[in-house]
Design a protein around this motif. Structure first.
Motif, PDB file in Angstrom:
ATOM      1  N   TYR A  90       2.234  -3.641  -8.686  1.00  0.00           N
ATOM      2  CA  TYR A  90       3.399  -3.279  -7.852  1.00  0.00           C
ATOM      3  C   TYR A  90       3.266  -2.891  -6.498  1.00  0.00           C
ATOM      4  O   TYR A  90       3.945  -3.326  -5.621  1.00  0.00           O
ATOM      5  N   LEU A  91       2.298  -1.891  -6.471  1.00  0.00           N
ATOM      6  CA  LEU A  91       2.000  -1.111  -5.001  1.00  0.00           C
ATOM      7  C   LEU A  91       1.363  -2.318  -4.214  1.00  0.00           C
ATOM      8  O   LEU A  91       1.910  -2.293  -2.752  1.00  0.00           O
ATOM      9  N   LYS A  92       0.584  -3.220  -4.595  1.00  0.00           N
ATOM     10  CA  LYS A  92      -0.073  -4.362  -3.958  1.00  0.00           C
ATOM     11  C   LYS A  92       1.263  -5.277  -3.348  1.00  0.00           C
ATOM     12  O   LYS A  92       1.286  -5.441  -2.402  1.00  0.00           O
ATOM     13  N   GLN A  93       2.091  -5.390  -4.295  1.00  0.00           N
ATOM     14  CA  GLN A  93       3.252  -6.254  -3.788  1.00  0.00           C
ATOM     15  C   GLN A  93       4.026  -5.820  -2.823  1.00  0.00           C
ATOM     16  O   GLN A  93       4.658  -6.401  -1.908  1.00  0.00           O
ATOM     17  N   VAL A  94       4.385  -4.171  -2.915  1.00  0.00           N
ATOM     18  CA  VAL A  94       5.034  -3.704  -2.087  1.00  0.00           C
ATOM     19  C   VAL A  94       4.532  -3.661  -0.443  1.00  0.00           C
ATOM     20  O   VAL A  94       5.060  -3.899   0.482  1.00  0.00           O
ATOM     21  N   VAL A  95       3.154  -3.367  -0.604  1.00  0.00           N
ATOM     22  CA  VAL A  95       2.461  -3.434   0.819  1.00  0.00           C
ATOM     23  C   VAL A  95       2.515  -4.944   1.477  1.00  0.00           C
ATOM     24  O   VAL A  95       2.689  -5.179   2.457  1.00  0.00           O
ATOM     25  N   ALA A  96       2.520  -5.816   0.331  1.00  0.00           N
ATOM     26  CA  ALA A  96       2.479  -7.212   0.970  1.00  0.00           C
ATOM     27  C   ALA A  96       3.850  -7.477   1.598  1.00  0.00           C
ATOM     28  O   ALA A  96       3.796  -8.258   2.806  1.00  0.00           O
ATOM     29  N   GLU A  97       4.724  -6.863   0.844  1.00  0.00           N
ATOM     30  CA  GLU A  97       6.343  -7.189   1.672  1.00  0.00           C
ATOM     31  C   GLU A  97       6.500  -6.357   2.697  1.00  0.00           C
ATOM     32  O   GLU A  97       7.145  -6.956   3.675  1.00  0.00           O
ATOM     33  N   LEU A  98       6.095  -5.318   2.831  1.00  0.00           N
ATOM     34  CA  LEU A  98       6.149  -4.515   4.008  1.00  0.00           C
ATOM     35  C   LEU A  98       5.311  -4.982   5.137  1.00  0.00           C
ATOM     36  O   LEU A  98       5.686  -4.821   6.573  1.00  0.00           O
ATOM     37  N   ARG A  99       4.177  -5.875   5.051  1.00  0.00           N
ATOM     38  CA  ARG A  99       3.732  -6.577   5.991  1.00  0.00           C
ATOM     39  C   ARG A  99       4.433  -7.642   6.602  1.00  0.00           C
ATOM     40  O   ARG A  99       4.113  -7.930   7.897  1.00  0.00           O
ATOM     41  N   LYS A 100       5.232  -8.202   5.705  1.00  0.00           N
ATOM     42  CA  LYS A 100       6.277  -9.176   6.257  1.00  0.00           C
ATOM     43  C   LYS A 100       6.958  -8.884   7.167  1.00  0.00           C
ATOM     44  O   LYS A 100       7.964  -9.827   7.720  1.00  0.00           O
ATOM     45  N   VAL A 101       7.340  -7.614   7.181  1.00  0.00           N
ATOM     46  CA  VAL A 101       8.650  -7.223   7.873  1.00  0.00           C
ATOM     47  C   VAL A 101       8.450  -7.014   9.340  1.00  0.00           C
ATOM     48  O   VAL A 101       7.430  -6.918   9.693  1.00  0.00           O
ATOM     49  N   ILE A 102       9.449  -7.511  10.141  1.00  0.00           N
ATOM     50  CA  ILE A 102       9.176  -7.574  11.586  1.00  0.00           C
ATOM     51  C   ILE A 102       9.784  -6.011  12.270  1.00  0.00           C
ATOM     52  O   ILE A 102      11.170  -5.892  11.893  1.00  0.00           O
ATOM     53  N   TRP A 103       9.046  -5.174  12.421  1.00  0.00           N
ATOM     54  CA  TRP A 103       9.450  -3.853  12.797  1.00  0.00           C
ATOM     55  C   TRP A 103       9.856  -3.783  14.324  1.00  0.00           C
ATOM     56  O   TRP A 103       8.994  -4.395  15.190  1.00  0.00           O
ATOM     57  N   PRO A 104      11.010  -3.050  14.555  1.00  0.00           N
ATOM     58  CA  PRO A 104      11.410  -3.089  15.843  1.00  0.00           C
ATOM     59  C   PRO A 104      10.516  -2.165  16.883  1.00  0.00           C
ATOM     60  O   PRO A 104       9.733  -1.137  16.412  1.00  0.00           O
TER      61      PRO A 104
END
Length: 144
Positions: A90-104
């Motif tokens: 679950y934590l690996k999937q969370v980190v993978a999704e956060l890497r997809k985020v375009i941060w301002p």
């Protein structure tokens, strides 16, 4: 569809000699997909869903019994899930999704924060004004 056919050929599809070599150019064929699905579906998991008997004896018994091999039911209990690996996955999937985020960037963050704070000040003032006005109205009606 006419746009696709017009763009597929050359600029001059009349068959006349345009480059001076004496050769004529013809129109090229355009292959297009059908507009609607044909209704045929690809079979997924064919290799996984084969219900072949494991031994020759089971195959012979299945053919004698009903002509078809019977489906083998999976064990109902199944393997128990390791809760630690579940959390790690679950934590690996969370980190993978956060890497997809375009941060301002910093400028966008300041701009967004300013907009939110101005909106909050406006809403607080609106609700405070409505509260004050309703309190005065109640005091006038009930005379306290």
């Amino acid at each position: 569809m006419s746009d696709e056919r017009e763009g597929a050929g050359s600029a001059d599809d009349t068959g006349t000699d345009t480059d001076g070599t004496g050769e004529t150019r013809g129109q090229t064929a355009v292959v297009t997909r059908p507009l609607r699905p044909t209704g045929k579906r690809a079979r997924r998991g064919v290799a996984e869903s084969t219900d072949e008997p494991e031994t020759a004896a089971e195959a012979a018994a299945a053919v004698e019994a009903g002509g078809k091999a019977k489906k083998v039911k999976k064990d109902a209990s199944g393997p128990s899930r390791n809760p630690i690996m579940f959390v790690v996955n679950y934590l690996k999937q969370v980190v993978a999704e956060l890497r997809k985020v375009i941060w301002p960037n910093r400028k966008q963050m300041v701009s967004y924060t300013t907009v939110v704070l101005v909106f909050l000040v406006f809403m607080v003032a609106l609700i405070a004004g409505a509260d004050y006005g309703l309190a005065r109205l109640v005091s006038l009606v009930f005379g306290t």
